[in-house]
Design an enzyme around this catalytic site. Sequence first.
Site, PDB file in Angstrom:
ATOM      1  N   ASP A  10       0.871  -1.177   0.000  1.00  0.00           N
ATOM      2  CA  ASP A  10       0.000   0.000   0.000  1.00  0.00           C
ATOM      3  C   ASP A  10       0.912   1.231   0.000  1.00  0.00           C
ATOM      4  OD1 ASP A  10      -1.756   2.048   0.500  1.00  0.00           O
ATOM      5  OD2 ASP A  10      -2.503   1.243   2.400  1.00  0.00           O
ATOM      6  N   ALA A  34      -2.509   3.983  -8.219  1.00  0.00           N
ATOM      7  CA  ALA A  34      -3.302   5.177  -7.897  1.00  0.00           C
ATOM      8  C   ALA A  34      -4.727   4.749  -7.593  1.00  0.00           C
ATOM      9  CB  ALA A  34      -3.312   6.147  -9.077  1.00  0.00           C
ATOM     10  N   THR A  36      -7.972   5.367  -8.930  1.00  0.00           N
ATOM     11  CA  THR A  36      -8.355   5.924 -10.233  1.00  0.00           C
ATOM     12  C   THR A  36      -9.870   6.063 -10.406  1.00  0.00           C
ATOM     13  OG1 THR A  36      -8.339   3.725 -11.217  1.00  0.00           O
ATOM     14  CG2 THR A  36      -6.296   4.992 -11.353  1.00  0.00           C
ATOM     15  N   ASP A  76      -3.931  13.228 -17.882  1.00  0.00           N
ATOM     16  CA  ASP A  76      -4.455  14.390 -18.613  1.00  0.00           C
ATOM     17  C   ASP A  76      -5.473  15.171 -17.786  1.00  0.00           C
ATOM     18  OD1 ASP A  76      -6.092  12.088 -18.786  1.00  0.00           O
ATOM     19  OD2 ASP A  76      -7.145  12.857 -20.542  1.00  0.00           O
ATOM     20  N   TYR A  99      -9.700  13.927  -8.205  1.00  0.00           N
ATOM     21  CA  TYR A  99      -8.733  12.987  -8.776  1.00  0.00           C
ATOM     22  C   TYR A  99      -7.599  13.757  -9.477  1.00  0.00           C
ATOM     23  CZ  TYR A  99      -6.743   9.727 -12.181  1.00  0.00           C
ATOM     24  OH  TYR A  99      -5.873   9.002 -12.959  1.00  0.00           O
ATOM     25  N   LYS A 103      -3.643  13.832  -8.421  1.00  0.00           N
ATOM     26  CA  LYS A 103      -2.566  13.368  -9.320  1.00  0.00           C
ATOM     27  C   LYS A 103      -1.536  14.492  -9.514  1.00  0.00           C
ATOM     28  CE  LYS A 103      -2.137  10.025 -11.291  1.00  0.00           C
ATOM     29  NZ  LYS A 103      -1.433   8.767 -10.902  1.00  0.00           N
ATOM     30  N   TRP A 121      -6.566   8.231 -21.365  1.00  0.00           N
ATOM     31  CA  TRP A 121      -7.498   7.272 -21.969  1.00  0.00           C
ATOM     32  C   TRP A 121      -6.858   5.904 -22.188  1.00  0.00           C
ATOM     33  CZ3 TRP A 121     -11.361   9.693 -25.965  1.00  0.00           C
ATOM     34  CH2 TRP A 121     -11.868  10.879 -25.458  1.00  0.00           C
TER      35      TRP A 121
END
Length: 255
Positions: A10, A34, A36, A76, A99, A103, A121
């Site tokens: 973790d 991550a 996500t 992105d 999110y 990031k 993507w």
Amino acid sequence: MVGPTHDQLDVADRDAVMQACAAFRPDAVVHAGAWTDVDGCEADADRAWRVNALGTRHVAEASRLYGAHVCYVSSDYVFDGSAGRPYTEWDQPNPLSVYGRSKLGGERELGPEATIVRTSWLCGRHGRNLVKTVLRLAAGQERLAFVDDQHGCPTFSEDLAATVRALVVARRPGLFHVTNQGATTWFGLARAVLEIAGLDPERIEPIATDALRPPRPAPRPRYSVLDNAALRLSGLPLLADWHEPLERLVKELTA
Ligand SMILES: NC(=O)c1ccc[n+]([C@@H]2O[C@H](COP(=O)([O-])OP(=O)(O)OC[C@H]3O[C@@H](n4cnc5c(N)ncnc54)[C@H](OP(=O)(O)O)[C@@H]3O)[C@@H](O)[C@H]2O)c1
């Protein structure tokens, strides 16, 4: 090479990350772990910050201590999508979602010697992704709808991995946008999946993000096309146009 799963390590647990690096003494660490779930992050921001930002701090600290080169996989979604043109590595991020902010927080935990790869993507053989979703839905229902007002670059994990590997082996520092070339919408990508699978792409209709029911909690950038400027201007190879790896993947998944 070791590839610990979430169950085995973790990243939010500082001691565990330090122990893992002490035991394995890696030359390089590719940090792709991550949380996500973009909509889930809106509901539990602390978890997003703990995993995506603080977890990256732990990976950065342990890597520094043991002299390992770090490559962090970012997103992105650090951009708001309002530019209406491809974003370079030198454009100002402005994430719309928890999110995306978490990031970006992860990116800021890394020193100038690290590699940061922003991608978008992601699709591939493993894990959940739009290519698999389209094929699954098409097997069970006649009409499908995908949004046609979010623009981005589909990126295929095998292609991305090859560039990450090259950057890491060269210990190349800095921020790189790494995507397959060419942009589309989720609608455009979904149509292409059906075409390659030999199914009728007219079964898919375009819809607006605002028409999604239930509405998604996290805002998405409308235009998050990443200009791979750092690769291009460095004379490093760009990834292929997205249609090529898509064809390979769809054939593999439908074989
Ligand atoms: N998918 C995209 O379109 C996209 C776009 C741009 C960037 N990225 C980035 O690419 C990377 C890979 O994303 P992905 O799409 O492959 O997502 P994914 O399938 O959700 O993979 C993320 C992995 O991280 C693990 N993880 C979650 N919390 C963790 C923790 N606290 N410690 C260690 N591991 C943990 C997850 O394990 P569990 O599932 O068991 O929790 C999962 O195996 C991420 O850094 C993501 O931000 C993805």
